[in-house]
Write an enzyme that holds these catalytic residues in place. Structure first.
Site, PDB file in Angstrom:
ATOM      1  N   LYS A  88      29.192  24.334  21.653  1.00 36.92           N
ATOM      2  CA  LYS A  88      29.775  24.048  22.566  1.00 36.92           C
ATOM      3  C   LYS A  88      29.753  25.530  23.290  1.00 36.92           C
ATOM      4  O   LYS A  88      29.210  26.022  23.600  1.00 36.92           O
ATOM      5  CB  LYS A  88      30.935  22.928  23.148  1.00 36.92           C
TER       6      LYS A  88
ATOM      7  N   TRP B 295      33.958  11.076  25.451  1.00 30.08           N
ATOM      8  CA  TRP B 295      34.399  11.797  24.105  1.00 30.08           C
ATOM      9  C   TRP B 295      35.783  11.432  23.244  1.00 30.08           C
ATOM     10  O   TRP B 295      36.377  10.554  22.686  1.00 30.08           O
ATOM     11  CB  TRP B 295      34.428  13.353  23.902  1.00 30.08           C
TER      12      TRP B 295
ATOM     13  N   ASP C   7      40.656  17.436  20.474  1.00 30.41           N
ATOM     14  CA  ASP C   7      39.200  17.773  20.715  1.00 30.41           C
ATOM     15  C   ASP C   7      39.131  18.634  21.320  1.00 30.41           C
ATOM     16  O   ASP C   7      39.281  19.016  22.320  1.00 30.41           O
ATOM     17  CB  ASP C   7      38.751  16.826  20.710  1.00 30.41           C
TER      18      ASP C   7
HETATM   19  C1  LIG Z   1      29.953  17.133  22.738  1.00 29.50           C
HETATM   20  C2  LIG Z   1      31.657  16.578  22.113  1.00 29.50           C
HETATM   21  C3  LIG Z   1      31.685  15.592  20.954  1.00 29.50           C
HETATM   22  C4  LIG Z   1      30.695  15.277  20.425  1.00 29.50           C
HETATM   23  O1  LIG Z   1      30.549  16.577  19.523  1.00 29.50           O
HETATM   24  P1  LIG Z   1      29.260  16.081  18.013  1.00 29.50           P
HETATM   25  O2  LIG Z   1      29.395  17.144  17.451  1.00 29.50           O
HETATM   26  O3  LIG Z   1      27.919  15.966  19.006  1.00 29.50           O
HETATM   27  O4  LIG Z   1      29.298  15.106  17.051  1.00 29.50           O
HETATM   28  C5  LIG Z   1      32.762  15.522  21.291  1.00 29.50           C
HETATM   29  N1  LIG Z   1      34.136  15.849  21.954  1.00 29.50           N
HETATM   30  C6  LIG Z   1      33.831  16.342  23.028  1.00 29.50           C
HETATM   31  C7  LIG Z   1      34.624  16.695  24.191  1.00 29.50           C
HETATM   32  C8  LIG Z   1      32.444  17.132  22.706  1.00 29.50           C
HETATM   33  O5  LIG Z   1      31.948  18.060  24.319  1.00 29.50           O
END
Ligand SMILES: *Cc1c(COP(=O)(O)O)cnc(C)c1O
Length: 356
Positions: A193, A102, A169
């Protein structure tokens, strides 16, 4: 019977969130209308998004500190480009820490906008650790990191102190542990998540960092426009926002982040202790950087795979297979996963030991 759901995302949510959101689809607030058929500008829905935005700020301890919470669409992946669009100056540069798939996805997008310095990377060891001791250029427009690496099972325990905007993030560990969230200038997280269903992304922004790039930003990608419109620049994803609100209410009722952190630590301690004790298994992330959310581990003897897989499936466990880039297993233990589910997994690991 309800499964023990270890899915990495979309993931387990509290049972009461499933029940209340199902009810709201049938009859929202006893209005005789479904949540899905009312105007997003109606009083009932405006109250939902306002409470959700306020609860985010409250739970993160950011009240009165100049932050705004937005519920946007496009996933965390869209933030990969909204961040540089809103923070990187024309001819400026950004600094990134590369800790996994990511993080490198975010880096790829930033490169479209300008000079992107990767201050350190753990790619050399398939991202099984968090780099440390790197330096961050003081003239970068911002520094971006990923707090928890969902795929590789590593988690940042400390964050650098910087004088430039700090962007993180937190998709896979937001609301899971206490941190000084006021260290960060922008935090973003895809809901699916640890907060709600897929379809909305939480973005928490310290307003003072915006408006400094000199770029023309398309409206839908402009954080300032979304803040001005109170997170309703266009029709917001009403269902994911409502279900996220229910999860936030559940978390507050439980005692907030400090309370859930204790539970998350207990779950992680239980599973890691078994991985370390049981001679059939080994962890894949280095011990000091292990994630409390996504626990990655392997069988020492591949020949045990079909036996173990059958045993955990039989025990009612779902979603334990590792990501294709790591192999093995990944136990995602987000906030709503109860300690009892972790005990079921540990018991299966013990049973395997006595069987083979
Ligand atoms: C799942 C995830 C993403 C991507 O998320 P989307 O909502 O599918 O775009 C980005 N960063 C991390 C750390 C993730 O776990």
């Amino acid at each position: 019977m309800k499964k023990h759901n270890y899915s990495a995302g979309p993931c387990i949510l509290p049972q009461e969130v499933f029940e209340k959101s199902a009810q709201a689809i049938l009859n929202f607030n006893n209005s005789g209308l479904s949540l899905l058929e009312i105007s997003h500008r109606s009083d009932d829905f405006v109250a939902v998004i306002e409470e959700a935005r306020a609860l985010v700020i409250e739970l993160l301890g950011l009240e009165g500190k100049g932050y705004k919470a937005l519920f946007l669409s496009g996933g965390a992946s869209l933030e990969f480009l909204m961040i540089p669009y809103n923070l990187m100056k024309e001819n400026g540069k950004a600094a990134y820490l590369d800790t996994g798939t990511w993080a490198s996805g975010a880096i790829k997008e930033a490169k479209i906008f300008g000079e992107t310095v990767v201050v350190a990377s753990s790619k050399d060891k398939n991202y099984n650790y968090i780099p440390k001791g790197y330096s961050i250029p003081a003239d970068a427009d911002y520094f971006h990191c990923t707090s928890n690496n969902t795929i590789f099972g590593t988690q940042m325990k400390e964050f650098p102190s910087v004088d430039i905007p700090l962007v993180c993030d937190m998709s896979s560990d937001i609301f899971s542990r206490t941190l000084d969230f006021s260290k960060f200038d922008i935090i973003y997280a895809g809901a699916q998540k640890n907060m709600g269903p897929a379809g909305t992304t939480l973005v928490v922004i310290k307003e003072e960092v915006l408006g400094k790039t000199g770029r023309t930003i398309p409206s839908m990608l402009d954080y300032e426009k979304h803040i001005k419109a109170e997170s309703m620049y266009n029709t917001p994803p009403v269902f994911p926002i409502y279900a996220s609100l229910l999860t936030l209410q559940w978390l507050k009722k439980l005692g907030g982040i400090a309370a859930i952190e204790k539970l998350n630590n207990a779950k992680a301690a239980l599973l890691y202790a078994e991985i370390d004790r049981n001679p059939l298994f080994r962890g894949s992330a280095v011990a000091e950087d292990r994630s409390t959310m996504n626990v990655t581990f392997l069988l020492n003897n591949e020949a045990h795979t079909p036996i173990f897989d059958a045993m955990w499936a039989e025990a009612g466990i779902s979603g334990l297979s590792g990501h294709r880039s790591v192999g093995g297993y990944r136990a995602s233990m987000y906030n709503a996963l109860p300690l009892e589910s972790v005990q079921v997994l540990v018991d299966v690991m013990k049973a395997l030991e006595s069987k083979v």
